[in-house]
Design a protein around this motif. Sequence first.
Motif, PDB file in Angstrom:
ATOM      1  N   ARG A  62       0.991  -1.066   0.185  1.00 48.04           N
ATOM      2  CA  ARG A  62       0.175   0.172  -0.140  1.00 48.04           C
ATOM      3  C   ARG A  62       0.954   1.334   0.017  1.00 48.04           C
ATOM      4  O   ARG A  62       0.427   2.318  -0.582  1.00 48.04           O
ATOM      5  CB  ARG A  62      -1.129  -0.010   1.436  1.00 48.04           C
ATOM      6  CG  ARG A  62      -2.072  -0.836   0.967  1.00 48.04           C
ATOM      7  CD  ARG A  62      -3.095  -0.678   1.839  1.00 48.04           C
ATOM      8  NE  ARG A  62      -4.334  -1.668   1.802  1.00 48.04           N
ATOM      9  CZ  ARG A  62      -5.484  -1.635   2.539  1.00 48.04           C
ATOM     10  NH1 ARG A  62      -5.666  -0.578   3.347  1.00 48.04           N
ATOM     11  NH2 ARG A  62      -6.328  -2.454   2.174  1.00 48.04           N
ATOM     12  N   THR A  63       1.935   1.182   0.577  1.00 50.47           N
ATOM     13  CA  THR A  63       2.899   2.415   0.580  1.00 50.47           C
ATOM     14  C   THR A  63       3.861   2.403  -0.806  1.00 50.47           C
ATOM     15  O   THR A  63       4.369   3.600  -0.737  1.00 50.47           O
ATOM     16  CB  THR A  63       3.864   2.479   2.032  1.00 50.47           C
ATOM     17  OG1 THR A  63       4.565   1.482   1.757  1.00 50.47           O
ATOM     18  CG2 THR A  63       2.886   2.524   2.954  1.00 50.47           C
ATOM     19  N   GLY A  64       3.551   1.364  -1.392  1.00 49.43           N
ATOM     20  CA  GLY A  64       4.475   1.583  -2.684  1.00 49.43           C
ATOM     21  C   GLY A  64       6.010   1.059  -2.469  1.00 49.43           C
ATOM     22  O   GLY A  64       6.923   1.489  -3.588  1.00 49.43           O
ATOM     23  N   ARG A  65       6.183   0.382  -1.496  1.00 47.60           N
ATOM     24  CA  ARG A  65       7.467   0.019  -1.363  1.00 47.60           C
ATOM     25  C   ARG A  65       7.985  -1.043  -2.177  1.00 47.60           C
ATOM     26  O   ARG A  65       9.287  -1.517  -2.039  1.00 47.60           O
ATOM     27  CB  ARG A  65       7.819   0.029   0.144  1.00 47.60           C
ATOM     28  CG  ARG A  65       7.910   1.345   0.659  1.00 47.60           C
ATOM     29  CD  ARG A  65       8.207   1.021   2.210  1.00 47.60           C
ATOM     30  NE  ARG A  65       7.887   2.349   2.991  1.00 47.60           N
ATOM     31  CZ  ARG A  65       7.748   2.170   4.306  1.00 47.60           C
ATOM     32  NH1 ARG A  65       7.887   1.422   4.870  1.00 47.60           N
ATOM     33  NH2 ARG A  65       7.584   3.498   4.840  1.00 47.60           N
ATOM     34  N   LYS A  66       6.980  -1.925  -2.554  1.00 47.60           N
ATOM     35  CA  LYS A  66       7.327  -3.193  -3.141  1.00 47.60           C
ATOM     36  C   LYS A  66       6.883  -3.388  -4.543  1.00 47.60           C
ATOM     37  O   LYS A  66       5.692  -2.751  -5.037  1.00 47.60           O
ATOM     38  CB  LYS A  66       6.640  -4.301  -2.494  1.00 47.60           C
ATOM     39  CG  LYS A  66       7.391  -5.700  -2.488  1.00 47.60           C
ATOM     40  CD  LYS A  66       6.740  -6.816  -1.250  1.00 47.60           C
ATOM     41  CE  LYS A  66       7.670  -7.808  -1.352  1.00 47.60           C
ATOM     42  NZ  LYS A  66       7.041  -8.920  -0.569  1.00 47.60           N
TER      43      LYS A  66
END
Length: 66
Positions: A62-66
């Motif tokens: 959800r935080t876009g880190r992956k």
Amino acid sequence: MIFEILIFAVAGVGALFITGYAVHMFVGGLVSPETEHQLIIIVCALVACAMAYMVWDVIQRRTGRK
């Protein structure tokens, strides 16, 4: 967001309760009560670790880190 976290928390606690009860139903009466409690703790800890990993993965996605 808070409502979603509350729903997931209730589902997680329910899943741990059902997991502990399932272990009790499988081994209850076959082993000593102390062994049964230790098995319930071990299995619930493993399930809690799996749920924690899933929470971590969702947060990462959800935080876009992956």
